[in-house]
Scaffold this active site. Structure first.
Site, short mmCIF file in Angstrom:
data_model
loop_
_atom_site.label_atom_id
_atom_site.label_comp_id
_atom_site.label_asym_id
_atom_site.label_seq_id
_atom_site.Cartn_x
_atom_site.Cartn_y
_atom_site.Cartn_z
N ASN A 68 0.82 -1.53 -0.20
CA ASN A 68 0.11 -0.11 0.10
C ASN A 68 1.06 1.37 -0.37
O ASN A 68 1.91 0.96 0.18
CB ASN A 68 -1.24 -0.17 1.12
CG ASN A 68 -0.45 -0.09 2.50
OD1 ASN A 68 0.64 0.73 2.06
ND2 ASN A 68 -0.38 -1.26 3.31
N LYS A 126 9.02 -18.32 -8.80
CA LYS A 126 8.31 -16.78 -10.02
C LYS A 126 6.91 -17.69 -10.95
O LYS A 126 6.97 -18.98 -11.27
CB LYS A 126 9.00 -16.02 -10.76
CG LYS A 126 8.69 -15.44 -10.64
CD LYS A 126 9.13 -14.61 -12.17
CE LYS A 126 8.53 -13.55 -13.35
NZ LYS A 126 9.74 -13.46 -13.79
N PRO A 167 -3.44 -11.24 10.60
CA PRO A 167 -3.76 -11.12 12.16
C PRO A 167 -4.26 -9.36 12.32
O PRO A 167 -3.99 -8.94 11.82
CB PRO A 167 -3.03 -11.32 12.99
CG PRO A 167 -1.63 -11.22 12.11
CD PRO A 167 -2.49 -11.88 10.47
#
Ligand code: C5P
Length: 399
Positions: A208, A286, A303
């Site tokens: 992110n 890969k 978690p």
């Protein structure tokens, strides 16, 4: 600056001992006095002459030295310093400290001292990862010992991994942090920061846009108030602040493990942008492009570190602070999140793209506590961090 401070420096037996010579110089440059102690094994790596020439003081190495004992007993020697620093702290020295052995001058001083202790571990990566060293480290942390490093990298023995002693200037920063006096002196605070990377295969991952800027600023602000900071960071785009204990992780699962290893703490601030999911079918080789076929990723839930720590019962930090990055209805969503996660405070911010907050240098936050919501004016992330650190100090009764 360390003017007027006295450091009792115990040099253990490892190849990293050569860096301790430079450490002495750096400490002296900053005005500190250094009382050097060389273990028998340490003396195999650096000479007493180099150590005493740099420290401009006598080197102590023998528990039963009659001249030393007549001049200043070893109990006294252990107490005249403002800080005891063990660098390099070998696996053996750490084991002795954890067990309370006193069979040479260094271990006797460490057992007899009532002065704060900082260790800079240095050892082979397997020795560092060994469950015995892990246990000893946890014991020492529990005893209030501060830890600088170790760093990851190539080692004198040819292996690669964590085990390299912190660089002299990193140890100096840790010493300055340990000696900083402020409302959080003697308190330990854990901070998570940055994004997590969840692997798809060995070369691809899901991430992110968190830069780690706010978490880094919070860690620095807590350090400046005198706290010992355990900084658990994902792969952030800003470097970790000096003078904090850095634990680098990639995934949410690793972050949870390092958070648990970093406890107990008086307070914990969860500023990391942890990925909610990981790829359940991540490959060990890969993934190949196959003509006409698209890969399917299946996800598993990560978690929730904040909720896990908030609800842990015994050993829960006295103050648990979470973050809420929202794009709409910020206060309502963050208030609900505070209840759901079981944390004490939520620092909520609006990260809708128009605000430029994610990755930017400013933040506009609302602090949500049991008493309600309090919106702070938009300000630099450093200023948000300082204000939050002061609130944490006040809440811990350390103001
Ligand atoms: O649920 P959400 O990700 O919006 O919650 C944000 C807060 O929860 C932050 O403090 C973040 O660090 C924490 N968190 C966590 N572990 C997760 C997800 C979020 O600690 N798996």
């Amino acid at each position: 600056m360390l003017t007027g401070k006295r450091i009792l420096l115990i040099i253990g037996g490892g190849i990293a001992a050569y860096k301790s010579l430079d450490l002495i110089r750096r400490l002296r440059e900053r005005g500190a006095a250094v009382t050097p102690v060389l273990t028998r094994a340490g003396g195999e790596f650096v000479t007493p002459l180099s150590v005493s020439a740099l420290a401009e003081e006598k080197v102590h190495s023998d528990l039963f030295d009659l001249t030393d004992e007549a001049e200043m007993g070893h109990i006294q020697l252990s107490r005249v310093a403002d800080l005891v620093v063990v660098a390099p702290a070998t696996a053996d020295l750490m084991a002795k400290m954890a067990q309370g052995h006193a069979d040479d001058l260094a271990s006797t001083l460490l057992l007899a001292t009532d002065t704060p202790v900082l260790i800079a571990p240095a050892m082979n990566v397997r020795m560092w990862d060994h469950p015995a060293t892990r246990r000893n480290l946890a014991t020492l942390r529990g005893d209030g010992v501060r830890v600088s490093g170790p760093n990851e990298g190539g080692m004198a023995c040819g292996e690669f991994g964590p085990g390299r002693m912190s660089e002299p200037l990193e140890i100096v920063a840790a010493i300055e942090a340990a000696l900083a006096t402020g409302p959080l002196s003697g308190r330990r605070v854990l901070v998570t920061s940055g994004p997590t990377h969840e692997p798809i295969d060995p070369v691809r991952y899901i991430a992110n846009r968190s830069s780690g800027a706010q978490g880094t600023a919070i860690a620095a602000a807590l350090r400046d108030l005198g706290a010992e900071v355990i900084f658990v960071t994902g792969p952030a785009s800003v470097p970790p602040p000096p003078g904090v204990t850095v634990r680098r992780v990639e995934t949410a699962a690793q972050m949870l493990a390092e958070v648990q290893a970093g406890l107990p703490a008086d307070a914990a601030v969860f500023a990391a942008a942890v990925a909610d999911w990981r790829v359940e079918n991540a490959g060990t080789s890969k993934m190949k492009k196959v003509e006409g076929r698209l890969p399917t990723l299946s996800f598993a839930e990560n978690p929730d570190i904040l909720a896990t720590v908030s609800k842990m019962g015994a050993g829960r930090p006295g103050l648990v602070v979470g973050f809420a990055a929202e794009t709409d209805d910020v206060i309502a969503h963050a208030t609900a999140k505070r209840a759901r996660k079981g944390c004490d405070w939520i620092v909520a911010n609006d990260v809708s793209p128009a605000t430029g907050i994610m990755g930017g240098s400013e933040n506009a936050v609302t602090l949500i506590t049991a008493d309600g919501a309090e919106s702070w004016p938009r300000m630099a992330k450093d200023a948000v961090a300082r204000q939050l650190a002061e609130r944490i100090a006040a809440a811990l009764g350390a103001g």
